[in-house]
Design a protein around this motif. Structure first.
Motif, short mmCIF file in Angstrom:
data_model
loop_
_atom_site.label_atom_id
_atom_site.label_comp_id
_atom_site.label_asym_id
_atom_site.label_seq_id
_atom_site.Cartn_x
_atom_site.Cartn_y
_atom_site.Cartn_z
N GLY A 412 -36.22 -26.37 2.37
CA GLY A 412 -35.91 -27.26 1.25
C GLY A 412 -35.54 -26.46 0.03
N MET A 413 -36.57 -26.04 -0.70
CA MET A 413 -36.40 -25.06 -1.79
C MET A 413 -37.74 -24.39 -2.10
N TRP A 414 -38.68 -24.50 -1.14
CA TRP A 414 -40.03 -24.00 -1.38
C TRP A 414 -40.33 -22.85 -0.43
N ALA A 415 -40.52 -21.67 -0.98
CA ALA A 415 -40.81 -20.50 -0.16
C ALA A 415 -41.82 -19.63 -0.88
N ASN A 416 -42.70 -19.01 -0.13
CA ASN A 416 -43.80 -18.26 -0.71
C ASN A 416 -43.73 -16.81 -0.26
N GLY A 417 -42.76 -16.06 -0.78
CA GLY A 417 -42.67 -14.66 -0.41
C GLY A 417 -41.33 -14.06 -0.77
N VAL A 418 -41.26 -12.76 -0.70
CA VAL A 418 -40.01 -12.05 -0.97
C VAL A 418 -38.96 -12.46 0.04
N ASP A 419 -39.37 -12.58 1.29
CA ASP A 419 -38.52 -13.04 2.37
C ASP A 419 -39.31 -14.11 3.11
N GLY A 420 -38.65 -14.81 4.00
CA GLY A 420 -39.34 -15.87 4.72
C GLY A 420 -38.74 -16.06 6.10
N PRO A 421 -39.21 -17.06 6.83
CA PRO A 421 -38.69 -17.30 8.18
C PRO A 421 -37.18 -17.50 8.18
N TRP A 422 -36.49 -16.71 8.99
CA TRP A 422 -35.03 -16.78 9.08
C TRP A 422 -34.38 -16.64 7.70
N HIS A 423 -35.04 -15.89 6.83
CA HIS A 423 -34.57 -15.62 5.46
C HIS A 423 -34.43 -16.90 4.64
#
Length: 818
Positions: A412-423
């Motif tokens: 969506g637009m919510w991510a908790n990290g420098v990178d995430g799943p599948w970027h």
């Protein structure tokens, strides 16, 4: 005397808070009754932190700025995201020439690959495709420096120490109100009632945090900001009650800014070492604005490393904060609610509203959401929870996709990290498309515009990809996309996932979808048609015109599944869809009759769907399907959903073959896959099986905060679930409107208000005892209305802006005067 004055003042505070308080758990809401035990600052790489964030946080957003409320006591933590904050792109260390050097010149090998197929040399055809139809950019940062493709990345987090502890705390609630797009945290400690409210305003471009209590002087807060660890920047005081963080990402020098203003009532406010320190305040409000220097560019300059660089976020955030700070809290809140409810309130769903709920599950509506979900997983019905899940999908789309910014990504637009799943990228082989399945049908046309603009950014680079790999006109994209016009395949030679030239045409079908719902000819003429036409031309040129006169997709794949093929069913289904869209679009505008004839000719000579030895719709050009295969992708059923070239009404034999595929694949899978199967069973008009898939999605593919899980968290399943429920109640993809086409036995009574059908109709439906009671239809374009309910059909002319009621009388559909 002072004690009496304090008591009176405390009573006034309590009365004021009570007058303003609302029990948000009684509306459409997701809530918990225990706090997140996350009082320490985030560890960016901690799986434990990620798990708590995934399962228990509450997402808020306005399509540009987002946050996740953690709701802990001693220190509130809100993870922050700005939609355009991405690593990668042409401004990486080596510049534009390096970034755009990603396509291989492989078109000249097509004839050799096709000859290999003709000769029956599958191995040669596959080897040539795998070695030459990949790209030059890697998908893993560990294998490429600098990392061209990039990733969506965190803005950081707000960290607010409260001086409180959980000892002696009672009455805790952490709530996401879907009715008001507001998160609320409340609890009682030492005979004081504390409340926090959070929202992100679209009209005012600001995140608002409000800390209150029913006794004066109870706010003792320290606000600090933790930035993205892959950024270089600093925080400074920017006035007596403001902080400003300006930073740059190390990877591509993207500039970003975060501004925070603190407003206290009573007590003291100081800024020290980049922190706000509040002592003995009655109330504290924090206003946050954030932005980057990213610029959406429909016509990128391939030589300019700064082709996606725009205005200075230092200035844009200042303008946003000044404008927001000029309004008081109530004004900001009301403007936010008015804007949000104008969208969210268009659709209302009630399922079995008169069911004897106290007999089914005593006081279940008083339970927190995760407990209700646990009961549901054990087989206890909860129709209200199903309604909440449905509306949560609409909430998430409004919160993550608003005009003027990028579309909703994998999270969506919510991510908790420098990178995430599948970027946390834009996966173009179903995921971004699924994000928008519920948009038009659930009355959120405005939310499609970020997707339309994103598609427009792909055209110019997509033309180079189309030419390099296929010598084709038009444009296309590949499986993975970013915000910098990336349209190429990646380095991996595993073509089961890395070769998907139909990603572009699939995206382009959403352009026609938007027009088909809105019938906005100005949009079609000025924006949509060229995107559709050029995509159809690409599809024509990509196909192999065989000596026998047929057209087939060689080479092709069924995304993420199986071998390189000379005619994968999925690819043919997408080609059918985009050619039909182009034909209809050219007719609607009265243009390009010559092109239309070519599209019609190719469509007529495209290799047809085939039924295999198990009675299944074949996935590939040869009958190699395995009935024990339970792969999550059901690409070859694209024509059933989201396409419209398979239907129980128009192609019953082929549709039965599609049903065999779904039976073979089973009713489990990852979250998003169950969401897709839900839609496909609804298109088969099997309401009970569709309901089973919905139940499986909610039980096995949903986290405690109702986010979808792949695992990990991936938002497309939420959108697929909402779309699938809509498909159970209303369909309009076959040139007519079907009322209750897949109503399950479980939903004996109910109503839905505000759904939309193609032709620009808005429809309310009421049913009782599993049968249609009435439908009220608003014609917004004055198109003829073709209705179908079961085996009953009814067609009537309409006038733009007029409403019609339809009921069943004497086994016929009839208009009833309003």
């Amino acid at each position: 005397m002072k004690k009496l004055q304090l008591c009176i003042l405390g009573s006034l505070f309590a009365a004021s808070l009570q007058a303003q308080s609302t029990d948000y758990t009684k509306g459409l809401s997701i809530w918990f009754d225990t706090p997140n035990n996350l009082d320490g600052r985030a560890s960016w790489y901690s799986p434990a932190t990620d798990k708590a964030w995934e399962n228990n946080s509450l997402p808020i957003g306005n399509g540009s700025l987002g946050g996740n409320v953690m709701g802990s006591i001693a220190a509130e933590r809100i993870t922050l995201n700005e939609k355009t904050l991405w690593r990668g792109g042409p401004n990486t260390e080596k510049g534009a020439a390096y970034y755009w050097n990603v396509n291989k010149e492989s078109a000249h090998l097509l004839s050799e690959i096709r000859q290999a197929f003709t000769d029956g040399n599958q191995k040669k055809a596959e080897e040539l495709t795998c070695k030459n139809f990949n790209g030059l950019a890697d998908y893993e940062p560990s294998r490429e420096t600098p990392f061209r493709f990039g990733s969506f990345t965190t803005l950081g987090e707000a960290y607010i120490e409260t001086g409180l502890s959980e000892i002696g705390m009672t009455d805790y609630k952490r709530i996401l109100s879907l009715d008001s797009a507001m998160a609320i945290v409340s609890f009682r400690k030492d005979e004081v009632n504390y409340e926090r409210k959070y929202f992100v305003s679209y009209p005012d471009s600001v995140m608002v945090l409000k800390f209150t209590a029913d006794r004066p002087g109870m706010q003792n807060l320290i606000f600090s900001y933790g930035s993205n660890p892959e950024a270089i920047g600093d925080i400074k005081t920017d006035g007596p009650n403001r902080l400003l963080y300006t930073g740059r990402l190390k990877n591509n020098q993207m500039k970003f800014a975060l501004r925070i203003q603190a407003i206290n009532k009573g007590g003291s406010l100081n800024t020290t070492d980049g922190k706000f320190i509040v002592r003995n305040a009655d109330e504290v409000i924090f206003l946050l604005t954030a932005d980057t220097d990213y610029k959406l560019n429909f016509n990128p300059d391939f030589k300019d490393p700064k082709t996606y660089v725009g205005p200075d976020p230092d200035q844009t955030t200042l303008a946003m904060l000044d404008a927001a700070a000029a309004k008081n809290y109530n004004e900001l809140c009301e403007r936010h609610k008015t804007d949000y409810t104008q969208l969210f309130g268009r659709v209302k769903l009630q399922l079995n509203p008169h069911a004897p709920m106290t007999l089914q599950y005593p006081a279940v509506t008083d339970l927190p959401t995760h407990q209700r979900l646990a009961r549901y997983r054990k087989g206890n019905p909860d129709y209200r929870l199903e309604e909440i899940y449905y509306q949560f999908g609409r909430y998430l789309l409004i919160a993550s996709s608003r005009p003027g910014n990028l579309p909703a990504n994998l999270q969506g637009m919510w991510a908790n990290g420098v990178d995430g799943p599948w970027h946390v990228d834009y996966h173009n082989n179903i995921n971004i498309q699924m994000n928008y399945w519920p948009a038009c049908s659930t009355n959120l046309n405005e939310c499609v515009w970020p997707l339309i603009d994103f598609i427009r950014t792909l055209v110019k680079p997509g033309e180079k990809t189309a030419q390099a790999y296929f010598g084709a006109r038009g444009w296309t994209a590949s499986i993975s996309g970013n915000i910098f016009g990336f349209t190429s395949p990646l380095t991996d030679e595993n073509m089961s996932w890395n070769f998907n030239p139909m990603a572009g045409p699939w995206l382009a079908t959403h352009i026609w979808e938007y027009y088909d719902y809105t019938r906005d000819k100005k949009f079609l003429k000025e924006v949509g048609y060229d995107l559709i036409k050029s995509s159809a031309n690409f599809a024509v040129d990509y196909l192999w015109h065989k000596p026998d006169g047929t057209y087939t997709a060689a080479p092709s794949t069924s995304p993420e599944h199986g071998p390189v093929d000379q005619g994968a069913t999925f690819v043919h289904a997408v080609v059918r869809e985009i050619l039909l869209n182009a034909i209809d679009a050219s007719k609607a505008l009265g243009v390009d009759s010559k092109d239309r004839k070519q599209w019609q000719y190719v469509l007529k000579h495209l290799v047809p769907y085939q039924i295999g030895r198990y009675g299944q719709l074949m996935e590939w050009s040869t009958d190699i399907d395995d009935p024990k295969d339970e792969h999550r992708h059901v690409n070859h059923l694209f024509g059933l959903h989201p396409g419209h070239t398979l239907s129980p009404i128009t192609t019953p034999e082929l549709t039965n073959a599609a049903k065999v595929v779904l039976e073979h694949r089973g009713d489990g899978a990852t979250g998003w896959s169950m969401g897709w199967k839900l839609n496909q069973w609804a298109r088969l008009q099997d309401g009970n099986h569709a309901y089973k898939l919905f139940g499986n999605l909610l039980k096995n593919g949903t986290l405690d905060n109702l986010w979808d899980t792949h695992p990990p968290f991936q938002i497309d399943g939420n959108f697929g679930g909402t779309a699938g429920i809509t498909e159970m109640l209303l369909q309009s993809h076959m040139g007519f409107i079907q009322l209750l086409p897949a109503l399950p036995d479980a939903w004996k009574e109910g109503s839905v208000k505000g759904l939309c059908a193609k032709g620009n109709f808005e429809i309310d439906i009421i049913w009782q005892d599993g049968k249609l009671k009435e439908a009220v239809i608003l014609s917004k374009a004055g198109e003829p209305c073709n209705l179908r309910y079961g085996n009953l059909t009814f067609t009537f002319k309409t006038t733009k802006g007029k409403t019609y009621k339809v009921m069943v009388e004497n086994e016929k559909l009839k208009k009833i005067p309003l």
